[in-house]
Design an enzyme around this catalytic site. Structure first.
Site, PDB file in Angstrom:
ATOM      1  N   HIS A  88     -32.524 -22.145 -71.236  1.00 19.79           N
ATOM      2  CA  HIS A  88     -32.221 -20.959 -70.716  1.00 19.79           C
ATOM      3  C   HIS A  88     -33.298 -20.108 -70.496  1.00 19.79           C
ATOM      4  O   HIS A  88     -34.212 -20.072 -71.530  1.00 19.79           O
ATOM      5  CB  HIS A  88     -31.247 -19.999 -71.667  1.00 19.79           C
ATOM      6  N   HIS A 110     -30.308 -28.315 -71.177  1.00 21.23           N
ATOM      7  CA  HIS A 110     -30.730 -27.166 -70.398  1.00 21.23           C
ATOM      8  C   HIS A 110     -31.451 -26.092 -71.168  1.00 21.23           C
ATOM      9  O   HIS A 110     -31.414 -25.998 -72.290  1.00 21.23           O
ATOM     10  CB  HIS A 110     -29.515 -26.667 -69.631  1.00 21.23           C
ATOM     11  N   GLY A 148     -25.041 -24.731 -81.170  1.00 20.53           N
ATOM     12  CA  GLY A 148     -24.609 -23.715 -80.261  1.00 20.53           C
ATOM     13  C   GLY A 148     -24.571 -24.387 -78.671  1.00 20.53           C
ATOM     14  O   GLY A 148     -24.336 -23.559 -77.748  1.00 20.53           O
ATOM     15  N   GLN A 149     -24.689 -25.579 -78.691  1.00 28.56           N
ATOM     16  CA  GLN A 149     -24.432 -25.969 -77.262  1.00 28.56           C
ATOM     17  C   GLN A 149     -22.964 -26.194 -76.987  1.00 28.56           C
ATOM     18  O   GLN A 149     -22.352 -26.765 -77.570  1.00 28.56           O
ATOM     19  CB  GLN A 149     -25.188 -27.447 -77.240  1.00 28.56           C
ATOM     20  N   ASP A 156     -27.312 -19.085 -64.017  1.00 32.50           N
ATOM     21  CA  ASP A 156     -26.177 -19.209 -64.762  1.00 32.50           C
ATOM     22  C   ASP A 156     -25.097 -17.999 -64.542  1.00 32.50           C
ATOM     23  O   ASP A 156     -25.522 -16.822 -64.259  1.00 32.50           O
ATOM     24  CB  ASP A 156     -26.822 -18.571 -66.415  1.00 32.50           C
TER      25      ASP A 156
END
Ligand code: 5GP
Length: 173
Positions: A137, A135, A128-129, A66
């Site tokens: 985290h 994906h 919160g995307q 990330d």
């Protein structure tokens, strides 16, 4: 993700309700498919149109660092299938991804000398995307250290490369 008894139960359940819900299900599926943006950042990374510090790749799954890490060693695991989030992924693709999530969580904890792992998955903007390709985290955590604030670009990209190499070495061990 194995079939087992639950697989049998699901099969019977599916057969019973198939006619009743298939039209509705297809409508929902179509709706999600319509909302997948082929130009999202992660789709471009999968196609090799944008660079990424990759950790792992197979036929169905990709993992890469990330660029705005919340903690040293923060990376993302994504399916290669064009899915928006957890709400529209098919079970086969999900199984492939979650197995890699587990494998890389173990490897990264060891490689990064972490004392814990946080796994996050956000679905839809209100969940919160921000990037609309599914994906997970994987965030290595360290005793007494809170996560860094979101949205802070890594200052030195070579740090990501060093961390990716550590995790890859652990996978190869
Ligand atoms: P979410 O959608 O779960 O809120 O977060 C998207 C994540 O993607 C963020 O952690 C963000 O730092 C990361 N991200 C955004 N753009 C890029 C990019 O171009 N490359 C990489 N490797 N990560 C990105």
């Amino acid at each position: 993700c194995g079939r087992g008894n639950s697989g049998k139960t699901i099969k019977v359940f599916k057969k019973r309700i198939h006619k009743k819900v298939s039209r509705k299900f297809n409508f929902l599926k179509k709706d999600f498919e319509m909302n997948y943006d082929e130009q999202n950042i992660f789709a471009k990374i999968i196609r090799g149109e944008l660079p990424a510090e990759k950790i792992y790749e197979d036929e169905k799954v990709l993992a890469f660092m990330d660029i705005m890490p919340r903690s040293p060693g923060h990376f993302l695991v994504i399916p290669k299938a064009s899915v928006r989030n957890i709400l529209d992924i098919d079970n086969e693709s999900l199984c492939a991804v979650i197995k890699v999530v587990k494998k890389l969580a173990v490897a990264s904890k060891k490689a990064m000398n972490a004392t814990g792992i946080t796994i996050q998955q956000f679905s839809e903007a209100d969940g919160g995307q921000e990037v609309f390709h599914l994906h997970f985290h994987i965030i290595p955590r360290y005793e007494g250290k809170p996560m860094d604030r979101p949205g802070q670009m890594v200052k030195d990209m070579s740090v990501l490369s060093l961390q990716a190499n550590k995790i890859k070495a652990e996978l190869g061990a």
